[in-house]
Scaffold this motif. Structure first.
Motif, PDB file in Angstrom:
ATOM      1  N   ARG A 157      31.151  31.036  41.303  1.00  0.00           N
ATOM      2  CA  ARG A 157      30.455  30.461  40.150  1.00  0.00           C
ATOM      3  C   ARG A 157      29.210  31.279  39.804  1.00  0.00           C
ATOM      4  N   VAL A 158      28.822  32.185  40.695  1.00  0.00           N
ATOM      5  CA  VAL A 158      27.668  33.045  40.425  1.00  0.00           C
ATOM      6  C   VAL A 158      28.083  34.281  39.631  1.00  0.00           C
ATOM      7  N   ARG A 159      29.281  34.817  39.902  1.00  0.00           N
ATOM      8  CA  ARG A 159      29.722  36.068  39.294  1.00  0.00           C
ATOM      9  C   ARG A 159      29.553  36.116  37.774  1.00  0.00           C
ATOM     10  N   PRO A 160      29.887  35.043  37.014  1.00  0.00           N
ATOM     11  CA  PRO A 160      29.758  35.134  35.554  1.00  0.00           C
ATOM     12  C   PRO A 160      28.351  35.440  35.057  1.00  0.00           C
ATOM     13  N   ALA A 161      27.338  35.252  35.901  1.00  0.00           N
ATOM     14  CA  ALA A 161      25.971  35.568  35.476  1.00  0.00           C
ATOM     15  C   ALA A 161      25.754  37.062  35.313  1.00  0.00           C
ATOM     16  N   VAL A 162      26.588  37.878  35.970  1.00  0.00           N
ATOM     17  CA  VAL A 162      26.415  39.334  35.873  1.00  0.00           C
ATOM     18  C   VAL A 162      27.685  40.063  35.448  1.00  0.00           C
ATOM     19  N   SER A 163      28.844  39.382  35.507  1.00  0.00           N
ATOM     20  CA  SER A 163      30.114  40.071  35.264  1.00  0.00           C
ATOM     21  C   SER A 163      31.105  39.144  34.577  1.00  0.00           C
ATOM     22  N   ALA A 164      31.865  39.713  33.634  1.00  0.00           N
ATOM     23  CA  ALA A 164      32.919  38.946  32.956  1.00  0.00           C
ATOM     24  C   ALA A 164      34.258  39.048  33.684  1.00  0.00           C
ATOM     25  N   ALA A 165      34.311  39.784  34.772  1.00  0.00           N
ATOM     26  CA  ALA A 165      35.568  39.995  35.492  1.00  0.00           C
ATOM     27  C   ALA A 165      36.056  38.696  36.124  1.00  0.00           C
ATOM     28  N   VAL A 166      37.372  38.496  36.104  1.00  0.00           N
ATOM     29  CA  VAL A 166      37.990  37.345  36.763  1.00  0.00           C
ATOM     30  C   VAL A 166      39.141  37.846  37.632  1.00  0.00           C
ATOM     31  N   PRO A 167      39.414  37.179  38.736  1.00  0.00           N
ATOM     32  CA  PRO A 167      40.533  37.597  39.583  1.00  0.00           C
ATOM     33  C   PRO A 167      41.865  37.455  38.851  1.00  0.00           C
ATOM     34  N   TYR A 168      42.795  38.345  39.196  1.00  0.00           N
ATOM     35  CA  TYR A 168      44.140  38.258  38.629  1.00  0.00           C
ATOM     36  C   TYR A 168      45.161  38.262  39.763  1.00  0.00           C
ATOM     37  N   TYR A 169      46.321  37.673  39.501  1.00  0.00           N
ATOM     38  CA  TYR A 169      47.361  37.559  40.514  1.00  0.00           C
ATOM     39  C   TYR A 169      47.973  38.931  40.790  1.00  0.00           C
ATOM     40  N   TYR A 270      45.098  36.913  44.931  1.00  0.00           N
ATOM     41  CA  TYR A 270      44.345  37.337  43.752  1.00  0.00           C
ATOM     42  C   TYR A 270      43.372  38.453  44.141  1.00  0.00           C
ATOM     43  N   VAL A 271      43.135  39.351  43.207  1.00  0.00           N
ATOM     44  CA  VAL A 271      42.207  40.465  43.424  1.00  0.00           C
ATOM     45  C   VAL A 271      41.362  40.645  42.172  1.00  0.00           C
ATOM     46  N   LEU A 272      40.252  41.360  42.318  1.00  0.00           N
ATOM     47  CA  LEU A 272      39.419  41.715  41.172  1.00  0.00           C
ATOM     48  C   LEU A 272      39.818  43.090  40.646  1.00  0.00           C
ATOM     49  N   PRO A 273      39.553  43.358  39.372  1.00  0.00           N
ATOM     50  CA  PRO A 273      39.836  44.698  38.835  1.00  0.00           C
ATOM     51  C   PRO A 273      39.092  45.769  39.630  1.00  0.00           C
ATOM     52  N   ILE A 339      36.724  51.753  48.638  1.00  0.00           N
ATOM     53  CA  ILE A 339      37.646  51.025  49.512  1.00  0.00           C
ATOM     54  C   ILE A 339      38.675  50.274  48.685  1.00  0.00           C
ATOM     55  N   ALA A 340      38.246  49.666  47.578  1.00  0.00           N
ATOM     56  CA  ALA A 340      39.188  48.931  46.731  1.00  0.00           C
ATOM     57  C   ALA A 340      40.253  49.861  46.158  1.00  0.00           C
ATOM     58  N   LYS A 341      39.877  51.078  45.812  1.00  0.00           N
ATOM     59  CA  LYS A 341      40.865  52.048  45.314  1.00  0.00           C
ATOM     60  C   LYS A 341      41.876  52.395  46.405  1.00  0.00           C
ATOM     61  N   GLN A 342      41.392  52.539  47.639  1.00  0.00           N
ATOM     62  CA  GLN A 342      42.287  52.851  48.753  1.00  0.00           C
ATOM     63  C   GLN A 342      43.269  51.715  49.015  1.00  0.00           C
ATOM     64  N   LEU A 343      42.814  50.466  48.820  1.00  0.00           N
ATOM     65  CA  LEU A 343      43.634  49.300  49.159  1.00  0.00           C
ATOM     66  C   LEU A 343      44.406  48.740  47.979  1.00  0.00           C
ATOM     67  N   GLU A 344      44.203  49.302  46.793  1.00  0.00           N
ATOM     68  CA  GLU A 344      44.888  48.775  45.615  1.00  0.00           C
ATOM     69  C   GLU A 344      46.397  48.834  45.851  1.00  0.00           C
ATOM     70  N   ASN A 345      47.064  47.718  45.642  1.00  0.00           N
ATOM     71  CA  ASN A 345      48.507  47.577  45.905  1.00  0.00           C
ATOM     72  C   ASN A 345      48.844  47.739  47.384  1.00  0.00           C
ATOM     73  N   GLY A 346      47.829  47.626  48.247  1.00  0.00           N
ATOM     74  CA  GLY A 346      48.050  47.860  49.671  1.00  0.00           C
ATOM     75  C   GLY A 346      48.941  46.838  50.342  1.00  0.00           C
TER      76      GLY A 346
END
Length: 359
Positions: A157-169, A270-273, A339-346
């Motif tokens: 609930r804090v994230r929207p204060a700084v980012s519009a990103a939402v997790p996706y399946y 779910y993951v973030l972009p 790290i997120a790039k390394q684990l993307e689709n991991g």
């Protein structure tokens, strides 16, 4: 520093941050939506790595207490075939402490017991946080604070204060099954899994089992399925569909599907972009899954605790909050992006029958 600091979320990251801030004489309040610390099951076992999670516990002054509670034998890892035969087996050395296991509940208890009385305010559900630092709770109350630290996980609930990103399946779902009193009630499963983890995959699905303390085992049934695949099905209906999907697996392995104690728990992934970054705010920052939600491949809690330690130390070493937050984000955001790039689709690797767990 006498500024008002508020942490949202009493998970490992939020509590680690609070502990290290207090060690440096910085007041902090933690708000959590749970009505009390034992309100719900905290989840399965965690492996805390020597180069991140354990570093944070050392800064918190809790490493020795952690090692006294941890299970080094939990580092055992088995790769099985569909019949339950061992293909790859890592047996930890007697003095191996790189990533010992600890149950989430025990880790949370260790951190909670280390905090000053009254640090955590239970039963406080955040509705939203303003970028000015004001907190709005669902009970209608507000709190003015100089820094809000979002340690409130995937659906922050804090994230929207700084980012519009939402997790996706991410296209893969984890269905959790619990097994209790395994040495007596499920001896074949206990022998199959050993003291650590055991995994098997056929390219489209995977069984991943983890020994927990207290003679428990958790099994995760991992498949590529729509996020809403489970629908309104009851336990018997879901079990029938699982047995059909895993029909080529041996009866021994299928006991991970048929013999569980209680209902299944659906955990779609779910993951973030990637990358996930935001413009610096002097009043709001994020750590852990709120900042960088990644596949569950052993890095989540370790990164959250490393974030927590680095943020607390940056605040303790800075003359202003804005300076400390900028220093922290200057290190954390590039690291989490890499790290997120390394684990993307991991998680696809978990479904790969050729994938071998690292020892």
């Amino acid at each position: 520093m006498t500024s008002r600091i508020s942490i949202i979320g009493a998970g490992p990251g939020g509590l680690t941050c609070a502990r290290i801030l207090q060690k440096h004489g910085i007041p902090v309040t933690v708000y959590d939506r749970d009505p009390h610390p034992r309100a719900r099951d905290q989840g399965g076992t965690l492996d805390l790595h020597a180069d991140d999670g354990q570093l944070a516990l050392r800064e918190a002054g809790l490493l020795d207490e952690f090692l006294a509670l941890a299970r080094p034998e939990g580092q055992e890892m088995r790769k099985l075939d569909l019949a339950g035969q061992i293909l790859v087996h890592h047996i930890p050395a007697e003095d191996e402490l790189f990533k010992p296991e600890i149950d989430r509940g025990r880790l949370r208890g260790l951190l909670l017991d280390s905090l000053e009385p009254g640090t955590v305010q239970w039963g406080r559900t955040l509705a939203k946080a303003d970028d000015s630092g004001r907190l709005h709770f669902t009970d209608g109350t507000t709190v003015e604070t100089d820094l809000v630290i979002g340690a409130d996980g995937a659906w922050s609930r804090v994230r929207p204060a700084v980012s519009a990103a939402v997790p996706y399946y991410a296209g893969i779902t984890f269905l959790e099954a619990w097994f209790d009193d395994v040495e007596n009630a499920h001896p074949d499963l206990a022998a199959l899994v050993g003291q650590g983890s055991a995994t098997a995959a056929d390219g489209d699905r995977c069984l991943f089992a983890q020994r927990n303390s207290g003679d428990h085992i958790r099994v995760y049934l991992i498949q590529r399925l729509p996020a809403d695949w489970i629908g309104a099905g009851d336990t018997a209906d879901v079990r029938a569909r699982l047995l059909d999907a895993f029909s080529a697996w041996s009866p021994l392995m299928l006991r991970m599907i048929t013999d569980n104690d209680g209902p299944y728990v659906d955990r779609p992934l779910y993951v973030l972009p990637v990358p996930h970054t935001w413009e610096h705010s002097p009043h709001v920052t994020l750590l852990g899954d709120a900042a960088h939600l990644m596949p569950p491949l052993g890095v989540g809690v370790n990164l959250a605790m490393l974030d927590a330690s680095e943020l607390a130390l940056a605040l303790a070493g800075s003359t202003t909050i804005a300076e400390g937050v900028a220093a922290y984000e200057g290190t954390m955001l590039p690291r989490s992006t890499d790290i997120a790039k390394q684990l993307e689709n991991g998680t696809e690797g978990l479904l790969d029958p050729e994938f071998s767990p690292a020892g």
